[in-house]
Motif scaffolding. Structure first.
Motif, PDB file in Angstrom:
ATOM      1  N   GLN A 133      43.542  47.597  30.036  1.00  0.00           N
ATOM      2  CA  GLN A 133      43.148  46.323  30.651  1.00  0.00           C
ATOM      3  C   GLN A 133      43.682  46.212  32.084  1.00  0.00           C
ATOM      4  O   GLN A 133      43.024  45.685  32.967  1.00  0.00           O
ATOM      5  N   ARG A 134      44.884  46.705  32.296  1.00  0.00           N
ATOM      6  CA  ARG A 134      45.486  46.624  33.633  1.00  0.00           C
ATOM      7  C   ARG A 134      44.664  47.444  34.628  1.00  0.00           C
ATOM      8  O   ARG A 134      44.400  47.009  35.746  1.00  0.00           O
ATOM      9  N   LYS A 135      44.246  48.646  34.187  1.00  0.00           N
ATOM     10  CA  LYS A 135      43.499  49.525  35.091  1.00  0.00           C
ATOM     11  C   LYS A 135      42.169  48.868  35.469  1.00  0.00           C
ATOM     12  O   LYS A 135      41.808  48.792  36.656  1.00  0.00           O
ATOM     13  N   MET A 136      41.462  48.369  34.447  1.00  0.00           N
ATOM     14  CA  MET A 136      40.166  47.730  34.710  1.00  0.00           C
ATOM     15  C   MET A 136      40.347  46.538  35.644  1.00  0.00           C
ATOM     16  O   MET A 136      39.623  46.367  36.619  1.00  0.00           O
ATOM     17  N   ALA A 137      41.330  45.688  35.306  1.00  0.00           N
ATOM     18  CA  ALA A 137      41.494  44.452  36.072  1.00  0.00           C
ATOM     19  C   ALA A 137      41.986  44.732  37.484  1.00  0.00           C
ATOM     20  O   ALA A 137      41.548  44.081  38.439  1.00  0.00           O
ATOM     21  N   SER A 138      42.875  45.724  37.652  1.00  0.00           N
ATOM     22  CA  SER A 138      43.390  45.940  39.012  1.00  0.00           C
ATOM     23  C   SER A 138      42.325  46.580  39.888  1.00  0.00           C
ATOM     24  O   SER A 138      42.224  46.275  41.076  1.00  0.00           O
ATOM     25  N   THR A 139      41.475  47.440  39.310  1.00  0.00           N
ATOM     26  CA  THR A 139      40.393  48.023  40.116  1.00  0.00           C
ATOM     27  C   THR A 139      39.460  46.905  40.576  1.00  0.00           C
ATOM     28  O   THR A 139      39.064  46.830  41.737  1.00  0.00           O
ATOM     29  N   GLU A 140      39.167  46.007  39.635  1.00  0.00           N
ATOM     30  CA  GLU A 140      38.228  44.932  39.931  1.00  0.00           C
ATOM     31  C   GLU A 140      38.817  43.954  40.961  1.00  0.00           C
ATOM     32  O   GLU A 140      38.232  43.690  42.004  1.00  0.00           O
ATOM     33  N   LEU A 141      40.024  43.424  40.651  1.00  0.00           N
ATOM     34  CA  LEU A 141      40.585  42.381  41.511  1.00  0.00           C
ATOM     35  C   LEU A 141      41.016  42.931  42.873  1.00  0.00           C
ATOM     36  O   LEU A 141      41.112  42.195  43.848  1.00  0.00           O
ATOM     37  N   GLY A 142      41.262  44.265  42.932  1.00  0.00           N
ATOM     38  CA  GLY A 142      41.702  44.843  44.192  1.00  0.00           C
ATOM     39  C   GLY A 142      40.543  45.248  45.101  1.00  0.00           C
ATOM     40  O   GLY A 142      40.754  45.564  46.278  1.00  0.00           O
ATOM     41  N   SER A 143      39.309  45.240  44.602  1.00  0.00           N
ATOM     42  CA  SER A 143      38.215  45.756  45.421  1.00  0.00           C
ATOM     43  C   SER A 143      37.829  44.768  46.535  1.00  0.00           C
ATOM     44  O   SER A 143      37.916  43.541  46.357  1.00  0.00           O
ATOM     45  N   ALA A 144      37.423  45.328  47.668  1.00  0.00           N
ATOM     46  CA  ALA A 144      37.095  44.490  48.826  1.00  0.00           C
ATOM     47  C   ALA A 144      35.936  43.549  48.496  1.00  0.00           C
ATOM     48  O   ALA A 144      35.930  42.381  48.910  1.00  0.00           O
ATOM     49  N   ALA A 145      34.962  44.056  47.704  1.00  0.00           N
ATOM     50  CA  ALA A 145      33.789  43.241  47.383  1.00  0.00           C
ATOM     51  C   ALA A 145      34.208  42.008  46.570  1.00  0.00           C
ATOM     52  O   ALA A 145      33.749  40.891  46.830  1.00  0.00           O
ATOM     53  N   VAL A 146      35.114  42.210  45.601  1.00  0.00           N
ATOM     54  CA  VAL A 146      35.531  41.075  44.761  1.00  0.00           C
ATOM     55  C   VAL A 146      36.379  40.097  45.569  1.00  0.00           C
ATOM     56  O   VAL A 146      36.262  38.878  45.423  1.00  0.00           O
ATOM     57  N   ARG A 147      37.201  40.635  46.453  1.00  0.00           N
ATOM     58  CA  ARG A 147      38.004  39.740  47.294  1.00  0.00           C
ATOM     59  C   ARG A 147      37.105  38.854  48.147  1.00  0.00           C
ATOM     60  O   ARG A 147      37.338  37.657  48.292  1.00  0.00           O
ATOM     61  N   ALA A 148      36.049  39.467  48.702  1.00  0.00           N
ATOM     62  CA  ALA A 148      35.127  38.690  49.541  1.00  0.00           C
ATOM     63  C   ALA A 148      34.395  37.651  48.685  1.00  0.00           C
ATOM     64  O   ALA A 148      34.223  36.493  49.089  1.00  0.00           O
ATOM     65  N   PHE A 149      33.992  38.077  47.474  1.00  0.00           N
ATOM     66  CA  PHE A 149      33.298  37.156  46.575  1.00  0.00           C
ATOM     67  C   PHE A 149      34.228  35.995  46.196  1.00  0.00           C
ATOM     68  O   PHE A 149      33.829  34.822  46.183  1.00  0.00           O
ATOM     69  N   ALA A 150      35.518  36.331  45.909  1.00  0.00           N
ATOM     70  CA  ALA A 150      36.485  35.293  45.524  1.00  0.00           C
ATOM     71  C   ALA A 150      36.651  34.296  46.666  1.00  0.00           C
ATOM     72  O   ALA A 150      36.686  33.080  46.444  1.00  0.00           O
ATOM     73  N   SER A 151      36.699  34.812  47.864  1.00  0.00           N
ATOM     74  CA  SER A 151      36.912  33.920  48.997  1.00  0.00           C
ATOM     75  C   SER A 151      35.708  32.986  49.199  1.00  0.00           C
ATOM     76  O   SER A 151      35.866  31.787  49.458  1.00  0.00           O
TER      77      SER A 151
END
Ligand code: HEM
Length: 512
Positions: A130-148
């Motif tokens: 779960q950590r690997k999946m979540a850190s890849t996802e939450l750390g990606s530039a695309a998700v950061r931009a989407f979150a913002s």
């Protein structure tokens, strides 16, 4: 007649089974290392609740105990728990001897009904996956931009209009409740790709929120029993608080089920949100439910708690509020647009003020692990195998040897260099987001979310906390929630833009 005989046989069998279970559990309980009774002053104060005569909150009592202990470590024998506010010990648990301090089985049992096999409640391979999946996802530039973008849309489309409406009608708002709804919307959109507005639920979202609060509160209460057998027996017979907990978890299950159903309806193969990724490789609905509940818990109460205590402190420190406004004006200028991610990153004073607020009021006030093998902490404390080992974040933020003699003051400047640049602290001295191998995965997202809210709100509104000088009382639970919320009145500042267009009003209705 035969049916009657069969029935009485069955009842006898069930009765004998229950009695054997209770006898077995009692034996297990008594054979553990933990004494169920202890005459020491600390245990007596805990068992009789006499600490409550001198302290508003249990955390304040622990802070007092830890401050007076020369090693900053104390043991509550009846809980089988060693508590520390010593940063060397924290580094030892979270990093140096990480493998000796897992969450452990007792923790998994206490929170198991609510969190199941979600990331907060597991060790080993389940955690790593779960950590690997979540850190890849939450750390990606695309998700950061989407979150913002998501946070900006929530702030501009729901939060500010709601405050506008509250201004217009002079209404008293519970700011904690507002922030819980705001944070819940954000976590659902960012982690599950869903707007809670689209859920098709049998009850209102606030009824589910109440069930969520109850489930976390009653689950946390299990850990405070000196004899765990009591809650285990109540669970077996579905009695009292355990029955309430079961009912509350039933509603949480319905909400999580709806999230998974909606995600399936919308299709998950092409979507980039965290839940879609998990759905791509997990086909067990119970496991997906556990993942959904963990992320709801991670993203909702922590951010709401941090924002609520921030505004409470800000109302007592007008100079800090002015400094934040000056910084926002300097960086954003006269533009009516919400601050961008880049602009938020440049707000060093705001960052410092947020860290300072969470030093005094950490959303996760303490965190526990279990000691696998006998160990000696850096301060010389012996920890027996099976002990619950807790690091006390709330107490650590209030230690003179860590923060100096002005530890009680809210002083964002302590986080700034003479150039005005923000300087982070060691995560073992300031484990607000934990530290080491299980450091919080949502830290950057949470900070961005908080900065976006604070910068936008203080620019346009004065937030008046009603009766704001009373020390807050915390409701028992997994995160620091103020019991009774935070009552505020909001006033629009001169020149603040209005957000009460027809569209905005419709959005606001969902939160009222
Ligand atoms: C101010 C806000 C937040 C604070 C103070 C905070 C604090 C923490 C703490 C103390 C832990 C360790 C818990 C434990 O192991 O028992 C943790 C873990 C975690 N947090 Fe946060 N958190 C915040 C916001 C968020 C958000 C918004 C997310 C959203 C995705 C998030 C995701 C996680 C996850 C996935 C973990 C588990 C890490 C692991 O076990 O490997 N957090 N957080």
């Amino acid at each position: 007649m035969e049916v009657e005989a069969l029935r009485s046989h069955f009842s006898l069998l069930f009765f004998s089974f229950s009695i054997s279970y209770v006898v077995f559990a009692v034996l297990v309980e008594f054979l553990r290392i933990r004494p169920w009774w202890c005459n020491c002053a600390v245990c007596q104060a805990y068992v009789t609740s006499s600490w409550a005569a001198d302290f508003d909150n249990l955390c304040d009592w622990y802070t007092h105990l830890l401050r007076t202990s020369p090693t900053r470590t104390v043991t509550v024998h009846v809980l089988g728990c060693t508590v520390t506010a010593n940063s060397d010990n924290v580094e030892h648990m979270l990093k140096t001897r990480f493998d000796n301090y897992p969450k452990g089985k007792p923790f998994a049992t206490i929170l198991g009904d609510l969190l199941g096999r979600g990331i907060f409640n597991v060790d080993g391979d389940l955690w790593r996956f779960q950590r690997k999946m979540a850190s890849t996802e939450l750390g990606s530039a695309a998700v950061r931009a989407f979150a913002s973008r998501t946070v900006a849309a929530e702030v501009g489309g729901r939060l500010l209009p709601l405050l506008d409406v509250a201004c217009e009608c002079g209404r008293v708002l519970d700011l904690q409740d507002v922030f819980q709804r705001f944070a819940f919307d954000n976590i659902c959109k960012i982690s599950f790709g869903l707007d809670p507005g689209c859920f098709e639920l049998s009850l209102s979202l606030s009824e589910f929120a109440a069930a969520f609060d109850k489930a976390t509160r009653l689950s946390a209460r299990r850990a405070t029993h000196t004899i765990p057998l009591i809650w285990k027996a109540k669970r077996l017979f579905n009695w009292g608080s355990e029955r309430e907990l079961r009912e509350a978890i039933g509603l949480v299950d319905l909400l999580a089920k709806e999230v998974i159903l909606q995600r399936r309806k919308l299709g998950f193969a092409s979507d980039q949100d965290l839940l879609s990724r998990f759905m791509g490789c997990v086909d067990n609905d119970k496991y997906l439910r556990d993942i959904v509940v963990s992320f709801m818990l991670a993203g909702r109460d922590t951010v709401a708690s941090a924002l609520t205590s921030f505004f409470m402190l800000l109302s007592r420190h007008p100079a800090a509020c002015t400094a934040i406004r000056d910084e926002v004006e300097l960086i954003v200028g006269n533009s009516q647009a919400l601050p961008s991610c880049d602009q938020l990153r440049k707000m060093h004073y705001l960052n410092a003020a947020i860290c300072e607020s969470m030093r005094l009021y950490p959303p996760v006030q303490f965190d526990s692990k279990f000691c696998l093998d006998d160990d000696v902490l850096p301060d010389g404390t012996f920890v027996r195998k099976g002990t619950r080992m807790t690091y006390h974040v709330y107490a650590m933020g209030r230690m003179e040897d860590l923060w100096g003699s002005d530890w009680a003051e809210f002083r964002p400047e302590r986080w700034l260099r003479h150039t005005g640049a923000f300087t982070p602290e060691s995560p073992f001295k300031y484990p607000v987001f934990q530290g080491g191998l299980r450091v919080c995965l949502g830290k950057e997202m949470a900070l961005m979310e908080m900065k976006s809210v604070i910068a936008s709100v203080v620019r346009e509104f004065d937030v008046e906390v009603i009766e704001g000088n009373r020390p807050p009382k915390f409701a028992p639970g997994l995160t620091a929630i103020f019991s009774g919320g935070l009552a505020v009145r909001v006033h629009r500042r001169k020149g603040g833009a209005s957000h009460t267009g027809l569209d905005a009003r419709t959005q606001v209705l969902r939160w009222c």
